[in-house]
Write an enzyme that holds these catalytic residues in place. Structure first.
Site, mmCIF file in Angstrom:
data_model
loop_
_atom_site.group_PDB
_atom_site.id
_atom_site.type_symbol
_atom_site.label_atom_id
_atom_site.label_comp_id
_atom_site.label_asym_id
_atom_site.label_seq_id
_atom_site.Cartn_x
_atom_site.Cartn_y
_atom_site.Cartn_z
ATOM 1 N N HIS A 58 -21.034 128.630 21.844
ATOM 2 C CA HIS A 58 -20.144 128.934 22.976
ATOM 3 C C HIS A 58 -19.754 127.639 23.701
ATOM 4 O O HIS A 58 -18.561 127.381 23.932
ATOM 5 C CB HIS A 58 -20.872 129.891 23.929
ATOM 6 C CG HIS A 58 -20.150 130.142 25.219
ATOM 7 N ND1 HIS A 58 -19.468 131.311 25.480
ATOM 8 C CD2 HIS A 58 -20.003 129.374 26.338
ATOM 9 C CE1 HIS A 58 -18.936 131.248 26.689
ATOM 10 N NE2 HIS A 58 -19.250 130.083 27.229
ATOM 11 N N GLU A 59 -20.766 126.846 24.060
ATOM 12 C CA GLU A 59 -20.483 125.629 24.814
ATOM 13 C C GLU A 59 -19.712 124.612 23.987
ATOM 14 O O GLU A 59 -18.962 123.804 24.534
ATOM 15 C CB GLU A 59 -21.790 125.013 25.312
ATOM 16 C CG GLU A 59 -22.602 125.908 26.246
ATOM 17 C CD GLU A 59 -21.815 126.386 27.451
ATOM 18 O OE1 GLU A 59 -20.870 125.682 27.867
ATOM 19 O OE2 GLU A 59 -22.142 127.465 27.986
ATOM 20 N N HIS A 112 -16.040 124.998 24.661
ATOM 21 C CA HIS A 112 -15.603 124.307 25.879
ATOM 22 C C HIS A 112 -15.500 122.807 25.651
ATOM 23 O O HIS A 112 -14.507 122.173 26.014
ATOM 24 C CB HIS A 112 -16.610 124.561 27.010
ATOM 25 C CG HIS A 112 -16.662 125.981 27.484
ATOM 26 N ND1 HIS A 112 -15.536 126.720 27.748
ATOM 27 C CD2 HIS A 112 -17.727 126.791 27.767
ATOM 28 C CE1 HIS A 112 -15.894 127.931 28.168
ATOM 29 N NE2 HIS A 112 -17.214 128.001 28.173
#
Length: 452
Positions: free
Chosen positions: A24-25, A28
């Site tokens: 997920h990170e 980003h």
């Protein structure tokens, strides 16, 4: 051995959760670096840092509690406007919270960051940075679902007889020993055996269990059943009787009986009762075999799971009272009760102890992890700070304001000041922390179990 398998299951699930957070990170981080936003930290987990290394301008690390993660970007909050930064008046508590948050973010700004801050990027770029994380969870969920459903396959009912019941009893009266006055089942009287493959009922082909089930339910009285036994086809004469059987939904799943409040109805032995109806009955249970799903079936399965995840997320606040009672008042923990990291890890440990082939246990574990990633996607898309959806909403609103300003030839309103929403973000954080603590206690004192 059970303790070893449970421990392995817990470790595997925690590693899968850590990978999901890191993945997920990474979404980003990738978009932030693509748009030249300086990222000071990439952390998986929260709390005490267990390990970290700095490469380039970013510190990469793992923290103690695997419930979240973050990428720290410079300039997440824009500076205050001049007319908002007057020093002659006393600040309200709300205003003080906003300025404290703004000051904390501006501390990280260093020389050379003048054009590398998050708020300076166009709204569509900021949206891509923030949506990159949840979309990574969605991609991972799709890959896991497809790998299991189309690759490994699921255990599915077949038209091969798995069990021939000895006597006719209503569905809610099923028991291991037949009552003395119970009549033998039509299948037993007709001479059916486990391993028989049913190919037709009264001349109607039955290519799958669902069609076989529907054909039998619609029939009554004398009839014939064609079975394949040891490679040869046999026609058996059978007297199809009428019996109280479970009502099935469109997917062939028994419909649970509920009370006026919508809660499941159980008997004295805590078995969940089902709605019943009178239908054709011969007294067999199917054998199961693992078979892959088609692309269409896989898509339908994933859509159904996504709908259930969304439904559970919406209904989450309504489950808090039951969760509280199960934690502190000794009430029964419902099977659909929300669980935290500890509870999910315990379930992961239980999966490896189930009495099923190791391939099926692995498939269940992967399906569970896929569902967790769907939940992470849905949760992070909520338009609330500090969730990703809150930043996405801010960027969208800024884009709308700027387009309207250009349309009506008004001055550019500038970037949307997310600092003004920080008090709301603090409330959201406190709510999540409170729920996490409640889930932690509940998962320890009254956990959800796969096997009761």
């Amino acid at each position: 051995m059970l303790a070893v398998l449970t421990t392995i299951g817990i470790v595997l699930f925690v590693l899968g959760l850590l990978f999901s957070i890191a993945w997920h990170e990474l979404g980003h981080l990738a978009f932030a670096k693509l748009f030249n936003i300086r990222c000071t930290q990439y952390m998986v987990g929260v709390g005490t840092t267990l390990w970290s290394r700095t490469w380039g301008e970013t510190e990469y690390g793992i923290k103690a509690v695997p419930i979240a993660g973050y990428v720290r970007m410079v300039g997440m909050i824009p500076p205050a406007r001049r007319d908002e930064s007057s020093s002659g008046t006393r600040m309200s508590r709300w205003r003080a919270m906003i300025e404290d948050a703004r000051e904390a973010h501006l501390v990280e700004v260093e020389p050379g960051d003048e054009d590398r801050m998050f708020y300076q990027r166009k709204p569509w770029k900021r949206i891509l940075v923030m949506v990159g994380g949840p979309v990574m969870n969605l991609i991972l969920a799709l890959v896991l679902f497809a790998s299991v459903l189309m690759g490994i396959g699921l255990q599915q009912e077949t038209t091969t007889v798995g069990v021939v019941n000895e006597c006719v009893v209503a569905v809610d009266e099923s028991q291991e020993e037949c009552p003395e006055d119970a009549a033998p089942t039509p299948a037993a009287e007709a001479g059916m055996y486990p391993g028989d493959e049913i190919v037709a009922v009264n001349g109607t082909p039955t290519p799958d269990w669902r069609s076989l089930q529907e054909t039998i339910r619609d029939a009554a009285g004398p009839g014939t059943i064609e079975v394949v036994r040891d490679g040869a086809t046999h026609t058996l004469d059978i007297e199809i009787t009428r019996n109280e059987v479970a009502v099935l939904d469109e997917d062939g799943t028994p419909v649970q009986r509920t009370d006026a409040d919508g809660e499941p109805v159980t008997d004295a032995e805590d078995r969940v009762l089902v709605e019943t109806e009178e239908a054709g009955f011969i007294g067999i249970q199917p054998a199961y075999e693992r078979s892959p799903l088609s692309a269409g079936e896989t898509a339908a399965h994933m859509a159904d799971t996504a709908y259930q995840v969304g439904e559970h997320l919406i209904l989450l606040p309504t489950k808090i009272p039951d969760l509280w009672n199960a934690t502190f008042a000794g009430a029964e923990r419902q099977p659909d009760s929300p669980v935290g990291v500890v509870g999910a890890s315990r379930i992961g440990g239980e999966i490896l102890t189930l009495d099923m082939p190791i391939v099926d246990r692995g498939a269940v574990m992967l399906m569970m992890l896929a569902t967790v990633n769907l939940f992470l996607f849905a949760l992070n898309m909520l338009p609330l700070l500090p969730l990703d959806g809150g930043h996405i909403f801010g960027a969208l609103w800024e884009s709308v304001r700027r387009h309207l300003a250009r349309l009506f030839r008004r001055p550019d309103p500038g970037p949307f000041d997310t600092a003004k929403l920080m008090p709301v973000a603090y409330v959201v954080i406190l709510a999540f922390v409170g729920l996490s603590v409640l889930l932690l206690i509940a998962d320890i004192v009254n956990p959800v179990r796969l096997v009761q």
